[in-house]
Scaffold this active site. Structure first.
Site, PDB file in Angstrom:
ATOM      1  N   LYS A 152      19.329  -3.210 115.322  1.00  0.00           N
ATOM      2  CA  LYS A 152      18.183  -2.966 114.485  1.00  0.00           C
ATOM      3  C   LYS A 152      17.080  -4.392 114.582  1.00  0.00           C
ATOM      4  O   LYS A 152      15.940  -4.232 114.572  1.00  0.00           O
ATOM      5  CB  LYS A 152      18.507  -2.787 113.055  1.00  0.00           C
ATOM      6  CG  LYS A 152      19.179  -1.291 113.142  1.00  0.00           C
ATOM      7  CD  LYS A 152      19.810  -1.064 111.652  1.00  0.00           C
ATOM      8  CE  LYS A 152      21.072  -1.829 111.532  1.00  0.00           C
ATOM      9  NZ  LYS A 152      22.220  -1.552 112.671  1.00  0.00           N
ATOM     10  N   ILE A 153      17.750  -5.471 114.273  1.00  0.00           N
ATOM     11  CA  ILE A 153      17.023  -6.602 114.314  1.00  0.00           C
ATOM     12  C   ILE A 153      16.467  -7.058 115.691  1.00  0.00           C
ATOM     13  O   ILE A 153      15.105  -7.447 115.635  1.00  0.00           O
ATOM     14  CB  ILE A 153      17.537  -7.766 113.565  1.00  0.00           C
ATOM     15  CG1 ILE A 153      17.954  -7.406 112.012  1.00  0.00           C
ATOM     16  CG2 ILE A 153      16.950  -9.083 113.527  1.00  0.00           C
ATOM     17  CD1 ILE A 153      19.014  -8.219 111.470  1.00  0.00           C
ATOM     18  N   ASP A 172      22.794  -6.823 126.120  1.00  0.00           N
ATOM     19  CA  ASP A 172      23.466  -6.159 125.238  1.00  0.00           C
ATOM     20  C   ASP A 172      24.507  -5.515 125.793  1.00  0.00           C
ATOM     21  O   ASP A 172      24.306  -4.663 126.778  1.00  0.00           O
ATOM     22  CB  ASP A 172      22.540  -5.480 124.247  1.00  0.00           C
ATOM     23  CG  ASP A 172      23.424  -4.893 122.951  1.00  0.00           C
ATOM     24  OD1 ASP A 172      24.711  -4.495 123.146  1.00  0.00           O
ATOM     25  OD2 ASP A 172      22.844  -4.935 121.899  1.00  0.00           O
ATOM     26  N   CYS A 201      22.976 -11.038 117.918  1.00  0.00           N
ATOM     27  CA  CYS A 201      24.122 -10.436 117.961  1.00  0.00           C
ATOM     28  C   CYS A 201      25.151 -10.667 116.995  1.00  0.00           C
ATOM     29  O   CYS A 201      24.662 -11.620 116.214  1.00  0.00           O
ATOM     30  CB  CYS A 201      24.828 -10.663 119.462  1.00  0.00           C
ATOM     31  SG  CYS A 201      24.664 -12.453 119.942  1.00  0.00           S
ATOM     32  N   PRO A 202      26.078  -9.956 116.811  1.00  0.00           N
ATOM     33  CA  PRO A 202      26.981 -10.443 115.697  1.00  0.00           C
ATOM     34  C   PRO A 202      27.792 -11.591 116.121  1.00  0.00           C
ATOM     35  O   PRO A 202      28.129 -11.602 117.521  1.00  0.00           O
ATOM     36  CB  PRO A 202      27.771  -9.097 115.299  1.00  0.00           C
ATOM     37  CG  PRO A 202      27.476  -8.261 116.639  1.00  0.00           C
ATOM     38  CD  PRO A 202      26.421  -8.484 117.237  1.00  0.00           C
ATOM     39  N   THR A 228      18.780 -16.724 114.106  1.00  0.00           N
ATOM     40  CA  THR A 228      18.953 -16.265 112.695  1.00  0.00           C
ATOM     41  C   THR A 228      20.170 -15.277 112.508  1.00  0.00           C
ATOM     42  O   THR A 228      20.294 -14.395 111.498  1.00  0.00           O
ATOM     43  CB  THR A 228      17.648 -15.433 112.308  1.00  0.00           C
ATOM     44  OG1 THR A 228      17.745 -14.403 113.340  1.00  0.00           O
ATOM     45  CG2 THR A 228      16.492 -16.100 112.342  1.00  0.00           C
ATOM     46  N   ARG A 230      24.168 -15.814 113.370  1.00  0.00           N
ATOM     47  CA  ARG A 230      25.170 -16.403 112.494  1.00  0.00           C
ATOM     48  C   ARG A 230      25.498 -17.710 112.962  1.00  0.00           C
ATOM     49  O   ARG A 230      25.446 -17.931 114.207  1.00  0.00           O
ATOM     50  CB  ARG A 230      26.647 -15.730 112.611  1.00  0.00           C
ATOM     51  CG  ARG A 230      26.689 -14.365 111.577  1.00  0.00           C
ATOM     52  CD  ARG A 230      26.769 -14.762 110.160  1.00  0.00           C
ATOM     53  NE  ARG A 230      26.745 -13.566 109.450  1.00  0.00           N
ATOM     54  CZ  ARG A 230      25.762 -13.007 108.797  1.00  0.00           C
ATOM     55  NH1 ARG A 230      24.592 -13.472 109.000  1.00  0.00           N
ATOM     56  NH2 ARG A 230      25.803 -12.088 107.997  1.00  0.00           N
ATOM     57  N   ASP A 254      18.245 -20.783 110.999  1.00  0.00           N
ATOM     58  CA  ASP A 254      18.536 -20.208 109.592  1.00  0.00           C
ATOM     59  C   ASP A 254      19.732 -20.008 109.054  1.00  0.00           C
ATOM     60  O   ASP A 254      20.073 -19.943 107.910  1.00  0.00           O
ATOM     61  CB  ASP A 254      17.711 -18.561 109.659  1.00  0.00           C
ATOM     62  CG  ASP A 254      17.689 -18.094 108.287  1.00  0.00           C
ATOM     63  OD1 ASP A 254      17.184 -18.916 107.456  1.00  0.00           O
ATOM     64  OD2 ASP A 254      18.302 -17.108 107.981  1.00  0.00           O
ATOM     65  N   GLU A 259      27.495 -23.753 107.281  1.00  0.00           N
ATOM     66  CA  GLU A 259      26.702 -23.616 106.027  1.00  0.00           C
ATOM     67  C   GLU A 259      27.254 -23.461 104.499  1.00  0.00           C
ATOM     68  O   GLU A 259      26.705 -23.566 103.660  1.00  0.00           O
ATOM     69  CB  GLU A 259      25.832 -22.629 106.336  1.00  0.00           C
ATOM     70  CG  GLU A 259      26.134 -20.947 106.295  1.00  0.00           C
ATOM     71  CD  GLU A 259      25.368 -20.001 106.569  1.00  0.00           C
ATOM     72  OE1 GLU A 259      24.489 -20.087 107.575  1.00  0.00           O
ATOM     73  OE2 GLU A 259      25.233 -19.123 105.844  1.00  0.00           O
ATOM     74  N   HIS A 291      19.414 -19.828 105.219  1.00  0.00           N
ATOM     75  CA  HIS A 291      19.730 -18.287 105.239  1.00  0.00           C
ATOM     76  C   HIS A 291      19.073 -17.725 104.610  1.00  0.00           C
ATOM     77  O   HIS A 291      19.217 -16.807 103.594  1.00  0.00           O
ATOM     78  CB  HIS A 291      21.296 -18.338 105.020  1.00  0.00           C
ATOM     79  CG  HIS A 291      22.032 -17.083 105.471  1.00  0.00           C
ATOM     80  ND1 HIS A 291      23.348 -17.172 105.947  1.00  0.00           N
ATOM     81  CD2 HIS A 291      21.586 -15.874 105.764  1.00  0.00           C
ATOM     82  CE1 HIS A 291      23.536 -16.022 106.681  1.00  0.00           C
ATOM     83  NE2 HIS A 291      22.362 -15.120 106.363  1.00  0.00           N
TER      84      HIS A 291
HETATM   85  P1  NAI Z   1      23.311  -4.321 114.573  1.00  0.00           P
HETATM   86  O1  NAI Z   1      24.800  -4.143 114.341  1.00  0.00           O
HETATM   87  O2  NAI Z   1      22.418  -3.349 114.476  1.00  0.00           O
HETATM   88  O3  NAI Z   1      23.139  -4.827 116.245  1.00  0.00           O
HETATM   89  C1  NAI Z   1      23.777  -5.836 116.926  1.00  0.00           C
HETATM   90  C2  NAI Z   1      23.776  -5.787 118.273  1.00  0.00           C
HETATM   91  O4  NAI Z   1      24.495  -6.591 118.970  1.00  0.00           O
HETATM   92  C3  NAI Z   1      24.397  -4.264 118.907  1.00  0.00           C
HETATM   93  O5  NAI Z   1      23.567  -3.794 119.680  1.00  0.00           O
HETATM   94  C4  NAI Z   1      25.513  -4.949 119.685  1.00  0.00           C
HETATM   95  O6  NAI Z   1      25.930  -4.100 120.803  1.00  0.00           O
HETATM   96  C5  NAI Z   1      24.988  -6.382 120.184  1.00  0.00           C
HETATM   97  N1  NAI Z   1      26.224  -7.198 120.671  1.00  0.00           N
HETATM   98  C6  NAI Z   1      27.635  -7.200 120.423  1.00  0.00           C
HETATM   99  N2  NAI Z   1      28.032  -8.143 121.182  1.00  0.00           N
HETATM  100  C7  NAI Z   1      27.256  -8.835 122.054  1.00  0.00           C
HETATM  101  C8  NAI Z   1      27.107  -9.635 122.867  1.00  0.00           C
HETATM  102  N3  NAI Z   1      28.189 -10.333 123.305  1.00  0.00           N
HETATM  103  N4  NAI Z   1      25.757 -10.176 123.417  1.00  0.00           N
HETATM  104  C9  NAI Z   1      24.781  -9.582 123.263  1.00  0.00           C
HETATM  105  N5  NAI Z   1      24.642  -8.361 122.172  1.00  0.00           N
HETATM  106  C10 NAI Z   1      25.860  -8.086 121.770  1.00  0.00           C
HETATM  107  O7  NAI Z   1      23.095  -5.728 113.945  1.00  0.00           O
HETATM  108  P2  NAI Z   1      21.554  -6.114 113.353  1.00  0.00           P
HETATM  109  O8  NAI Z   1      21.504  -5.518 111.888  1.00  0.00           O
HETATM  110  O9  NAI Z   1      20.640  -6.193 114.261  1.00  0.00           O
HETATM  111  O10 NAI Z   1      22.106  -7.617 112.883  1.00  0.00           O
HETATM  112  C11 NAI Z   1      22.442  -8.609 113.758  1.00  0.00           C
HETATM  113  C12 NAI Z   1      22.933  -9.781 113.124  1.00  0.00           C
HETATM  114  O11 NAI Z   1      22.037 -10.463 112.374  1.00  0.00           O
HETATM  115  C13 NAI Z   1      23.949  -9.561 112.213  1.00  0.00           C
HETATM  116  O12 NAI Z   1      25.387  -9.182 112.804  1.00  0.00           O
HETATM  117  C14 NAI Z   1      24.158 -10.738 111.473  1.00  0.00           C
HETATM  118  O13 NAI Z   1      25.173 -11.451 111.864  1.00  0.00           O
HETATM  119  C15 NAI Z   1      22.637 -11.132 111.592  1.00  0.00           C
HETATM  120  N6  NAI Z   1      21.910 -11.203 110.163  1.00  0.00           N
HETATM  121  C16 NAI Z   1      21.203 -12.390 109.595  1.00  0.00           C
HETATM  122  C17 NAI Z   1      20.466 -12.277 108.485  1.00  0.00           C
HETATM  123  C18 NAI Z   1      20.021 -13.489 107.860  1.00  0.00           C
HETATM  124  O14 NAI Z   1      19.351 -13.350 106.802  1.00  0.00           O
HETATM  125  N7  NAI Z   1      19.753 -14.496 108.792  1.00  0.00           N
HETATM  126  C19 NAI Z   1      20.220 -10.917 107.743  1.00  0.00           C
HETATM  127  C20 NAI Z   1      20.918  -9.982 108.379  1.00  0.00           C
HETATM  128  C21 NAI Z   1      21.699 -10.096 109.765  1.00  0.00           C
END
Ligand code: NAI
Length: 324
Positions: A152-153, A172, A201-202, A228, A230, A254, A259, A291
């Protein structure tokens, strides 16, 4: 239901109190660790954030105190031992989406700040210094921007960059339909081609230190890295080495691997012991925020809404919509 909130800040209290209803919310400032787990005694649920530690030991203690539901008020769940939670019969829910735009827009804000040096211009102008020397940036239009992770992000970020006239490459292993509107490439091509890379990515075993000594060297000299996601997606010591040679041109963070000892608190009167963090803070081409990418009104409202839905699902005994 009685719920213990760990790592609570005033803004958490303000938002969650409005949604409290019949529930009893216990707002704790403490982070969740094994020694603070007993504070949840008598609570059926805990509500936790990104730097709370839900190791096997902590989960065992929580279970012992009567906890049955772990409600994460964040998206990432790398801080939870999911296998242990399953074995202990603890339900775990998260907030998978709460304004992906909040994080994507913060990534863009960091990119533009670093590129156009508005952080430096702001300080200069306040001192009556209108000199432009050292403030030259580059056009983003026409640059190649890489996105690791098209959830999503990542998609929200990619769309913004696309709108700015950038060529967007995405990487991805499980690309969504939406991701296919951009150029899907393998990691090697992304490293090689991109002027700017943003990490969405996570944090998983295979993404730990995605940017390390080797991948910095494979990247385009002078490129910009925005994290932004992890902290542990980037090896911060390797980033310092790459910044010193100029291989890494700009770094926005971020999030930071270590942290949890510093972020979300005022450290201005103490001595920060982390030499890596302090070294990073000395570079004029590094921008660090604590963060805060998620921190918008819309995102907070989304976090509260989904957390309350998760609690309601648990109470109704139905499958958790946002179970992990
Ligand atoms: P999401 O679950 O919608 O998307 C994550 C994407 O990463 C998926 O499409 C997945 O297939 C992909 N992925 C998995 N392994 C990968 C790899 N080795 N290489 C490339 N892509 C890969 O997650 P969303 O909501 O987009 O969030 C992403 C990350 O952002 C979260 O996991 C979290 O760690 C971080 N985050 C940070 C925040 C902040 O305040 N700084 C707030 C919210 C999320």
């Amino acid at each position: 239901m009685r719920v213990a909130f760990y790592s609570t800040k005033e803004y958490d209290k303000e938002f969650f109190k409005k949604a409290q209803g019949e529930h009893e919310f216990l707002f704790l400032k403490n982070a969740l660790r094994s020694e603070t787990a007993p504070l949840a005694a008598g609570c059926e649920a805990v509500c936790v954030f990104v730097n709370d530690e839900l190791t096997r030991e902590v989960l065992v203690r929580l279970r012992h105190e009567g906890v049955r539901l772990v409600a994460l008020r964040c998206a990432g769940y790398n801080n939870v031992d999911i296998e242990a939670a399953r074995e202990l019969g603890l339900k775990v829910a998260r907030v998978p989406a709460y304004s992906p735009h909040a994080v994507a827009e913060h990534a863009v804000a960091m990119l533009l700040t670093l590129n156009r040096k508005t952080h430096r211009a702001y300080n200069r102008v306040r001192e009556g210094n209108f000199e432009l020397h050292g403030l030259m940036g580059f056009d983003l239009f026409g640059k190649t921007v890489g996105v690791f992770g098209t959830g999503k992000i990542g998609i929200a970020f990619a769309k913004i960059m696309n709108g700015m006239g950038c060529r967007v490459l995405v990487c991805d292993p499980y690309p969504s339909e939406e991701a296919r509107q951009f150029e899907l490439v393998d990691p090697e091509e992304l490293y090689r081609e991109c002027d700017v890379v943003s990490l969405h990515c996570p944090l998983l075993e295979d993404t730990y230190h995605l940017y390390n000594q080797e991948t910095f060297l494979k990247s385009k000299p002078g490129f910009t890295l925005i994290n932004t996601g992890r902290g542990a997606l980037v090896d911060a010591s390797a980033a310092i080495a790459a910044l010193k040679t100029g291989q890494l041109g700009y770094l926005a963070m971020d999030v930071y691997e270590e942290e949890r000892d510093y972020f979300f608190a005022d450290q201005s009167s103490g001595i920060i012991q982390d030499d890596v963090l302090m070294r990073l803070m000395t570079f004029p081409n590094v921008l660090i925020t604590g963060h805060q990418a998620f921190f918008t009104h819309e995102a907070m409202a989304g976090i509260v809404g989904t957390t309350m839905d998760n609690i309601a699902d648990y109470q109704a005994g139905v499958d958790l919509r946002n179970g992990v």
